[in-house]
Write an enzyme that holds these catalytic residues in place. Structure first.
Site, PDB file in Angstrom:
ATOM      1  N   LYS A  66      43.843  33.271  45.921  1.00 42.65           N
ATOM      2  CA  LYS A  66      42.730  33.062  46.851  1.00 42.65           C
ATOM      3  C   LYS A  66      41.964  31.763  46.590  1.00 42.65           C
ATOM      4  CE  LYS A  66      41.968  37.896  47.993  1.00 42.65           C
ATOM      5  NZ  LYS A  66      41.049  39.002  48.153  1.00 42.65           N
ATOM      6  N   SER A 126      35.940  38.973  43.669  1.00 48.25           N
ATOM      7  CA  SER A 126      35.352  39.814  44.718  1.00 48.25           C
ATOM      8  C   SER A 126      33.848  39.863  44.590  1.00 48.25           C
ATOM      9  CB  SER A 126      35.867  41.247  44.615  1.00 48.25           C
ATOM     10  OG  SER A 126      37.214  41.239  44.389  1.00 48.25           O
TER      11      SER A 126
HETATM   12  P1  NDP Z   1      38.799  39.876  38.876  1.00 48.24           P
HETATM   13  O1  NDP Z   1      39.956  40.021  37.954  1.00 48.24           O
HETATM   14  O2  NDP Z   1      38.496  38.553  39.471  1.00 48.24           O
HETATM   15  O3  NDP Z   1      37.452  40.391  38.114  1.00 48.24           O
HETATM   16  C1  NDP Z   1      37.444  41.596  37.424  1.00 48.24           C
HETATM   17  C2  NDP Z   1      36.017  41.893  36.940  1.00 48.24           C
HETATM   18  O4  NDP Z   1      36.022  43.205  36.415  1.00 48.24           O
HETATM   19  C3  NDP Z   1      35.503  40.983  35.831  1.00 48.24           C
HETATM   20  O5  NDP Z   1      34.117  40.799  35.997  1.00 48.24           O
HETATM   21  C4  NDP Z   1      35.798  41.798  34.566  1.00 48.24           C
HETATM   22  O6  NDP Z   1      34.944  41.483  33.486  1.00 48.24           O
HETATM   23  C5  NDP Z   1      35.479  43.184  35.070  1.00 48.24           C
HETATM   24  N1  NDP Z   1      36.141  44.286  34.367  1.00 48.24           N
HETATM   25  C6  NDP Z   1      37.460  44.550  34.307  1.00 48.24           C
HETATM   26  N2  NDP Z   1      37.676  45.707  33.650  1.00 48.24           N
HETATM   27  C7  NDP Z   1      36.455  46.194  33.300  1.00 48.24           C
HETATM   28  C8  NDP Z   1      36.019  47.360  32.624  1.00 48.24           C
HETATM   29  N3  NDP Z   1      36.873  48.259  32.149  1.00 48.24           N
HETATM   30  N4  NDP Z   1      34.689  47.543  32.461  1.00 48.24           N
HETATM   31  C9  NDP Z   1      33.795  46.655  32.941  1.00 48.24           C
HETATM   32  N5  NDP Z   1      34.150  45.523  33.595  1.00 48.24           N
HETATM   33  C10 NDP Z   1      35.468  45.293  33.772  1.00 48.24           C
HETATM   34  O7  NDP Z   1      39.052  40.997  40.005  1.00 48.24           O
HETATM   35  P2  NDP Z   1      38.623  40.968  41.535  1.00 48.24           P
HETATM   36  O8  NDP Z   1      37.184  40.592  41.641  1.00 48.24           O
HETATM   37  O9  NDP Z   1      39.590  40.203  42.322  1.00 48.24           O
HETATM   38  O10 NDP Z   1      38.833  42.512  41.931  1.00 48.24           O
HETATM   39  C11 NDP Z   1      37.990  43.536  41.445  1.00 48.24           C
HETATM   40  C12 NDP Z   1      38.366  44.855  42.101  1.00 48.24           C
HETATM   41  O11 NDP Z   1      38.162  44.797  43.492  1.00 48.24           O
HETATM   42  C13 NDP Z   1      39.830  45.268  41.930  1.00 48.24           C
HETATM   43  O12 NDP Z   1      39.826  46.648  41.675  1.00 48.24           O
HETATM   44  C14 NDP Z   1      40.463  44.981  43.259  1.00 48.24           C
HETATM   45  O13 NDP Z   1      41.562  45.817  43.515  1.00 48.24           O
HETATM   46  C15 NDP Z   1      39.311  45.295  44.192  1.00 48.24           C
HETATM   47  N6  NDP Z   1      39.388  44.604  45.486  1.00 48.24           N
HETATM   48  C16 NDP Z   1      39.311  45.355  46.643  1.00 48.24           C
HETATM   49  C17 NDP Z   1      39.347  44.737  47.893  1.00 48.24           C
HETATM   50  C18 NDP Z   1      39.287  45.564  49.132  1.00 48.24           C
HETATM   51  O14 NDP Z   1      39.572  45.057  50.226  1.00 48.24           O
HETATM   52  N7  NDP Z   1      38.897  46.803  49.033  1.00 48.24           N
HETATM   53  C19 NDP Z   1      39.469  43.279  48.033  1.00 48.24           C
HETATM   54  C20 NDP Z   1      39.521  42.583  46.760  1.00 48.24           C
HETATM   55  C21 NDP Z   1      39.485  43.236  45.543  1.00 48.24           C
HETATM   56  P3  NDP Z   1      35.216  40.171  32.558  1.00 48.24           P
HETATM   57  O15 NDP Z   1      34.668  38.989  33.325  1.00 48.24           O
HETATM   58  O16 NDP Z   1      34.439  40.459  31.335  1.00 48.24           O
HETATM   59  O17 NDP Z   1      36.698  40.119  32.334  1.00 48.24           O
END
Ligand code: NDP
Length: 265
Positions: A66, A126
């Site tokens: 993206k 996101s």
């Molecule tokens: P990214 O990989 O860009 O970001 C993930 C985030 O989650 C980071 O802030 C990370 O923290 C945090 N994180 C991951 N695991 C944990 C945990 N166990 N506890 C606390 N924080 C955690 O992901 P995206 O932003 O792209 O996606 C996030 C979610 O949104 C996914 O589940 C994805 O499937 C969903 N999504 C849904 C969409 C829809 O249309 N419904 C569209 C796009 C995404 P850190 O920075 O510390 O690593």
């Protein structure tokens, strides 16, 4: 066949994508001579050549491209410029125009509620889209994340940010709490249960971006009597907005067609 328009969704992995189902059904219902396919993309290199070689009219972009495919576009329009991420590309003659319909897709779920302030848990791609669309609609946003690096960009752009471990949640009240982390994929909570319960006590709506299965975050929110929303409608609305850009027709017709099949797998 000469006028058949072709569209594709690019990502890695891509086999799970529901986009072909949604877009092809719209083409079928509206009698549009077009097809929509999945494309497993290994690298963002040479994407422009690929797009034109396939003779595409438009595309959707999903993880992990993206941000990187912004460079393949001639112009970025709307909120995608702020977010610095695209999920839709429309071909205009020899130009590629990039858009972000994830943000508007999210907002479509909540605009009707009177939300004044929101907590976003997570600071990934996101979270950025959601933070911008909320801010654009005058909703006060606070962001918390388990680690510092991803918060940096939000801080630079003036958002109120906290490390989850240091967040003094007792001092705040949020109408909307969004789980924009990927914690639900692993069936874990993004914060401790006691912290979440305390935040939920004064909240109205809990939103988890994940879709397709029950998650602990929304389970806990339900117990606290919040309205709960999962990511399935966000997915649907981003597709409706993308289709509207592809076909240059209004959302309503597309929305009607897509909603008909959305829950059939
Ligand atoms: P990214 O990989 O860009 O970001 C993930 C985030 O989650 C980071 O802030 C990370 O923290 C945090 N994180 C991951 N695991 C944990 C945990 N166990 N506890 C606390 N924080 C955690 O992901 P995206 O932003 O792209 O996606 C996030 C979610 O949104 C996914 O589940 C994805 O499937 C969903 N999504 C849904 C969409 C829809 O249309 N419904 C569209 C796009 C995404 P850190 O920075 O510390 O690593």
């Amino acid at each position: 066949m000469a006028n058949l328009r072709l569209y594709a969704v690019f990502g890695n992995p891509i086999a799970h994508s529901k986009s072909p189902l949604l877009h092809n059904y719209v083409f079928y219902k509206l009698g549009i001579d077009a097809r929509y396919i999945r494309y497993h993309l290994e690298t963002s290199d040479n994407f422009r050549d690929l797009f034109f070689n396939l003779n595409l009219s438009g595309a959707n972009i999903t993880l992990p491209f993206k941000e990187s495919l912004i460079e393949s576009c001639d112009e970025i329009r709307g909120i995608a410029k702020e977010i610095n991420a695209i999920n839709t590309i429309v071909r205009e003659d020899s130009k590629l125009i990039g858009y972000n319909t994830d943000a508007t897709g999210f907002y479509q779920n909540i605009f009707k509620f009177n939300i004044k302030n929101a907590l976003i848990i997570g600071a990934g791609g996101s979270a950025k889209a959601i933070a911008y669309i909320l801010k654009e609609n005058n909703i006060k946003v606070s962001i918390i994340n388990r680690s510092e690096p991803n918060l940096k960009d939000f801080r630079i752009r003036g958002f109120e940010c906290h490390l989850s471990s240091e967040f003094k949640y007792q001092d705040y009240q949020f109408d909307l709490v969004v789980n924009a982390t990927s914690s639900s994929i692993n069936n874990v909570l993004p914060l401790s249960p006691s912290m979440l319960e305390s935040i939920f006590r004064d909240s109205k709506i809990a939103f988890d971006l994940m879709y397709g299965k029950e998650c602990k975050f929304l389970e806990l929110a339900k117990k606290s009597n919040l309205r709960v929303i999962d990511g399935s409608k966000m997915l649907l609305y981003q597709a409706i907005f993308a289709s509207s850009l592809f076909l240059n027709i209004n959302n309503e017709k597309i929305s009607k067609a897509m909603s008909e099949i959305y829950n059939t797998d």
